[in-house]
Write a protein that holds these residues in place. Structure first.
Motif, PDB file in Angstrom:
ATOM      1  N   GLN A  22       0.808  -1.213   0.000  1.00 26.50           N
ATOM      2  CA  GLN A  22       0.000   0.000   0.000  1.00 26.50           C
ATOM      3  C   GLN A  22       0.842   1.265   0.000  1.00 26.50           C
ATOM      4  O   GLN A  22       0.437   2.284  -0.541  1.00 26.50           O
ATOM      5  CB  GLN A  22      -0.920   0.012   1.232  1.00 26.50           C
ATOM      6  CG  GLN A  22      -1.904  -1.127   1.250  1.00 26.50           C
ATOM      7  CD  GLN A  22      -2.910  -1.014   0.126  1.00 26.50           C
ATOM      8  OE1 GLN A  22      -3.704  -0.087   0.101  1.00 26.50           O
ATOM      9  NE2 GLN A  22      -2.868  -1.934  -0.808  1.00 26.50           N
ATOM     10  N   VAL A  23       2.016   1.191   0.646  1.00 30.81           N
ATOM     11  CA  VAL A  23       2.898   2.350   0.770  1.00 30.81           C
ATOM     12  C   VAL A  23       4.338   1.848   0.676  1.00 30.81           C
ATOM     13  O   VAL A  23       4.685   0.827   1.269  1.00 30.81           O
ATOM     14  CB  VAL A  23       2.712   3.076   2.131  1.00 30.81           C
ATOM     15  CG1 VAL A  23       3.658   4.265   2.250  1.00 30.81           C
ATOM     16  CG2 VAL A  23       1.267   3.520   2.327  1.00 30.81           C
ATOM     17  N   THR A  74       2.270   4.155  -8.657  1.00 27.60           N
ATOM     18  CA  THR A  74       1.400   5.272  -8.289  1.00 27.60           C
ATOM     19  C   THR A  74       0.972   5.161  -6.831  1.00 27.60           C
ATOM     20  O   THR A  74       0.179   5.972  -6.360  1.00 27.60           O
ATOM     21  CB  THR A  74       0.149   5.338  -9.193  1.00 27.60           C
ATOM     22  OG1 THR A  74      -0.547   4.088  -9.113  1.00 27.60           O
ATOM     23  CG2 THR A  74       0.533   5.647 -10.624  1.00 27.60           C
ATOM     24  N   ARG A  75       1.495   4.178  -6.115  1.00 29.54           N
ATOM     25  CA  ARG A  75       1.244   4.071  -4.676  1.00 29.54           C
ATOM     26  C   ARG A  75       2.049   5.164  -3.970  1.00 29.54           C
ATOM     27  O   ARG A  75       3.069   5.630  -4.480  1.00 29.54           O
ATOM     28  CB  ARG A  75       1.666   2.702  -4.147  1.00 29.54           C
ATOM     29  CG  ARG A  75       0.989   1.525  -4.817  1.00 29.54           C
ATOM     30  CD  ARG A  75      -0.448   1.347  -4.334  1.00 29.54           C
ATOM     31  NE  ARG A  75      -1.241   0.507  -5.208  1.00 29.54           N
ATOM     32  CZ  ARG A  75      -1.289  -0.811  -5.175  1.00 29.54           C
ATOM     33  NH1 ARG A  75      -0.553  -1.477  -4.321  1.00 29.54           N
ATOM     34  NH2 ARG A  75      -2.067  -1.462  -6.002  1.00 29.54           N
ATOM     35  N   PRO A  76       1.605   5.571  -2.789  1.00 29.44           N
ATOM     36  CA  PRO A  76       2.374   6.593  -2.059  1.00 29.44           C
ATOM     37  C   PRO A  76       3.799   6.130  -1.770  1.00 29.44           C
ATOM     38  O   PRO A  76       4.025   4.966  -1.410  1.00 29.44           O
ATOM     39  CB  PRO A  76       1.593   6.765  -0.754  1.00 29.44           C
ATOM     40  CG  PRO A  76       0.215   6.266  -1.054  1.00 29.44           C
ATOM     41  CD  PRO A  76       0.388   5.175  -2.073  1.00 29.44           C
ATOM     42  N   PRO A 128       5.456  12.424  -7.211  1.00 28.65           N
ATOM     43  CA  PRO A 128       5.663  12.885  -5.840  1.00 28.65           C
ATOM     44  C   PRO A 128       6.359  11.864  -4.944  1.00 28.65           C
ATOM     45  O   PRO A 128       6.179  10.659  -5.091  1.00 28.65           O
ATOM     46  CB  PRO A 128       4.235  13.130  -5.330  1.00 28.65           C
ATOM     47  CG  PRO A 128       3.401  12.174  -6.110  1.00 28.65           C
ATOM     48  CD  PRO A 128       4.047  12.092  -7.474  1.00 28.65           C
ATOM     49  N   VAL A 129       7.153  12.392  -4.029  1.00 33.81           N
ATOM     50  CA  VAL A 129       7.724  11.628  -2.926  1.00 33.81           C
ATOM     51  C   VAL A 129       7.474  12.470  -1.676  1.00 33.81           C
ATOM     52  O   VAL A 129       7.906  13.619  -1.607  1.00 33.81           O
ATOM     53  CB  VAL A 129       9.235  11.379  -3.109  1.00 33.81           C
ATOM     54  CG1 VAL A 129       9.851  10.818  -1.821  1.00 33.81           C
ATOM     55  CG2 VAL A 129       9.502  10.434  -4.272  1.00 33.81           C
ATOM     56  N   GLN A 169      -0.873   6.453   8.792  1.00 34.66           N
ATOM     57  CA  GLN A 169      -1.988   7.377   8.579  1.00 34.66           C
ATOM     58  C   GLN A 169      -2.588   7.206   7.188  1.00 34.66           C
ATOM     59  O   GLN A 169      -3.808   7.284   7.018  1.00 34.66           O
ATOM     60  CB  GLN A 169      -1.525   8.817   8.792  1.00 34.66           C
ATOM     61  CG  GLN A 169      -1.250   9.126  10.250  1.00 34.66           C
ATOM     62  CD  GLN A 169      -0.657  10.508  10.447  1.00 34.66           C
ATOM     63  OE1 GLN A 169       0.330  10.870   9.809  1.00 34.66           O
ATOM     64  NE2 GLN A 169      -1.251  11.262  11.346  1.00 34.66           N
ATOM     65  N   ILE A 170      -1.750   6.967   6.200  1.00 33.34           N
ATOM     66  CA  ILE A 170      -2.252   6.732   4.841  1.00 33.34           C
ATOM     67  C   ILE A 170      -3.100   5.467   4.820  1.00 33.34           C
ATOM     68  O   ILE A 170      -4.219   5.456   4.289  1.00 33.34           O
ATOM     69  CB  ILE A 170      -1.085   6.641   3.834  1.00 33.34           C
ATOM     70  CG1 ILE A 170      -0.418   8.013   3.659  1.00 33.34           C
ATOM     71  CG2 ILE A 170      -1.573   6.097   2.491  1.00 33.34           C
ATOM     72  CD1 ILE A 170       0.930   7.972   2.937  1.00 33.34           C
ATOM     73  N   MET A 171      -2.592   4.399   5.401  1.00 30.49           N
ATOM     74  CA  MET A 171      -3.320   3.134   5.404  1.00 30.49           C
ATOM     75  C   MET A 171      -4.589   3.213   6.252  1.00 30.49           C
ATOM     76  O   MET A 171      -5.585   2.550   5.967  1.00 30.49           O
ATOM     77  CB  MET A 171      -2.412   2.005   5.874  1.00 30.49           C
ATOM     78  CG  MET A 171      -1.300   1.715   4.872  1.00 30.49           C
ATOM     79  SD  MET A 171      -0.163   0.437   5.431  1.00 30.49           S
ATOM     80  CE  MET A 171      -1.159  -1.029   5.195  1.00 30.49           C
ATOM     81  N   ALA A 172      -4.569   4.038   7.296  1.00 33.68           N
ATOM     82  CA  ALA A 172      -5.723   4.180   8.183  1.00 33.68           C
ATOM     83  C   ALA A 172      -6.918   4.847   7.493  1.00 33.68           C
ATOM     84  O   ALA A 172      -8.049   4.723   7.967  1.00 33.68           O
ATOM     85  CB  ALA A 172      -5.334   4.963   9.434  1.00 33.68           C
TER      86      ALA A 172
END
Length: 169
Positions: A60-61, A81-83, A111-112, A131-134
């Motif tokens: 996911q990240v 394109t994943r964070p 972006p990074v 936080q992204i996954m949450a």
């Protein structure tokens, strides 16, 4: 798709002591992760293959950590394109400033998310990934909130101890 997880890629095994901070936080929050050593410059084909495979398996990240030229997070971001979160590792003749500039100066459209240099950045990369996954996991959101509350209570306890000590001076 397999279990959701965070991928941690380090440019060198010498970055492992720093990234153990990231791993401890992810583990404490109940987030699955895996870690690899791969170099944007020495093993670019392996980086590309791993990112593609990890994405297919449920990553996911991505967290990329490197020092000096620090192109690793950018190389990861170019392939997904994943964070992607970049940790500029401290060290080298410029103490991580070069890594910071390399990580934060990405071209528009690739972006990074760049965190602080060194230990604070390693910790914040884990928290940002959480936080992204949450956003799509209410139970994880509760764990992240509980962790933040625990940290707040720790600071309040330290202030209370200081105020007690000052009263005795």
């Amino acid at each position: 798709m397999a279990e959701r997880f965070v991928s941690i890629i380090m440019g060198s095994d010498s970055d492992l002591p720093l990234l153990e901070n990231t791993m401890r936080i992810l583990k404490g929050l109940g987030i699955q992760f895996e870690a690899r050593v791969a170099s944007a410059h020495r093993t670019p084909d392996e980086v590309a293959a791993y990112v593609s495979d990890a994405e297919k398996r449920g990553c996911q990240v991505f967290i990329g950590a490197a020092g000096l030229a620090a192109h690793l997070a950018g190389a990861i971001a170019a392939r997904t394109t994943r964070p992607v979160i970049g940790i500029p590792c401290d060290g080298g003749p410029l103490n991580g400033i070069d890594a910071l500039y390399s990580t934060v100066q990405m071209p528009g459209g690739i972006p990074v998310a760049t965190v602080a240099i060194g230990k604070a950045g390693a910790k914040n990369a884990a928290y940002l990934a959480a936080q992204i996954m949450a956003l799509s996991d209410p139970e994880l959101d509760l764990r992240v909130r509980a962790d933040r509350k625990k940290a707040s209570e720790g600071v309040k306890a330290k202030d209370l101890a200081l105020q007690s000590k000052l009263a005795g001076i």
